[in-house]
Scaffold this motif. Structure first.
Motif, PDB file in Angstrom:
ATOM      1  N   VAL A  62     -10.009  -0.482  -4.660  1.00 33.97           N
ATOM      2  CA  VAL A  62      -8.910   0.389  -5.036  1.00 33.97           C
ATOM      3  C   VAL A  62      -7.623  -0.423  -4.933  1.00 33.97           C
ATOM      4  O   VAL A  62      -7.292  -0.925  -3.853  1.00 33.97           O
ATOM      5  N   PRO A  63      -6.882  -0.593  -6.021  1.00 36.17           N
ATOM      6  CA  PRO A  63      -5.630  -1.364  -5.937  1.00 36.17           C
ATOM      7  C   PRO A  63      -4.586  -0.589  -5.147  1.00 36.17           C
ATOM      8  O   PRO A  63      -4.405   0.611  -5.327  1.00 36.17           O
ATOM      9  N   LEU A  64      -3.926  -1.288  -4.228  1.00 37.89           N
ATOM     10  CA  LEU A  64      -2.880  -0.674  -3.417  1.00 37.89           C
ATOM     11  C   LEU A  64      -1.538  -1.279  -3.790  1.00 37.89           C
ATOM     12  O   LEU A  64      -1.456  -2.474  -4.106  1.00 37.89           O
ATOM     13  N   PRO A  65      -0.474  -0.497  -3.745  1.00 37.26           N
ATOM     14  CA  PRO A  65       0.848  -1.050  -4.046  1.00 37.26           C
ATOM     15  C   PRO A  65       1.308  -1.972  -2.913  1.00 37.26           C
ATOM     16  O   PRO A  65       0.867  -1.844  -1.780  1.00 37.26           O
ATOM     17  N   ASN A  66       2.187  -2.916  -3.252  1.00 36.13           N
ATOM     18  CA  ASN A  66       2.747  -3.788  -2.228  1.00 36.13           C
ATOM     19  C   ASN A  66       3.610  -2.963  -1.276  1.00 36.13           C
ATOM     20  O   ASN A  66       4.314  -2.049  -1.705  1.00 36.13           O
ATOM     21  N   PRO A  67       3.569  -3.282   0.025  1.00 35.81           N
ATOM     22  CA  PRO A  67       4.413  -2.540   0.964  1.00 35.81           C
ATOM     23  C   PRO A  67       5.887  -2.783   0.683  1.00 35.81           C
ATOM     24  O   PRO A  67       6.275  -3.866   0.241  1.00 35.81           O
ATOM     25  N   THR A  68       6.698  -1.772   0.918  1.00 34.11           N
ATOM     26  CA  THR A  68       8.145  -1.902   0.668  1.00 34.11           C
ATOM     27  C   THR A  68       8.900  -2.039   1.960  1.00 34.11           C
ATOM     28  O   THR A  68       8.466  -1.655   2.992  1.00 34.11           O
TER      29      THR A  68
END
Length: 68
Positions: A62-68
């Motif tokens: 599952v692709p996860l967004p980069n942490p901000t």
């Protein structure tokens, strides 16, 4: 003494900055948190899952967004 508290809580937006394996998010009444773990074998499995072979290279991730 045991208390039963019934609440209705409406949340318009909730932002959680970080989640770990031991995170606890409690919304509502303050008090002690008692852990509860319930395991169900809904698939009727009788043994462990087979090991992945070396020929298996395509895992479903599952692709996860980069942490901000």
């Amino acid at each position: 003494m045991k208390w039963n508290i019934y609440q209705t809580i409406t949340i318009g937006q909730l932002r959680v900055d970080a989640v770990t394996n031991s995170s606890v998010l409690q919304i509502g009444s303050a008090g002690s948190i008692q852990s509860l773990s319930q395991l169900y074998n809904t698939g009727g499995y009788t043994g462990p899952a087979p090991q992945l072979g070396e020929a298996t290279t395509a895992l479903s991730l599952v692709p996860l967004p980069n942490p901000t």
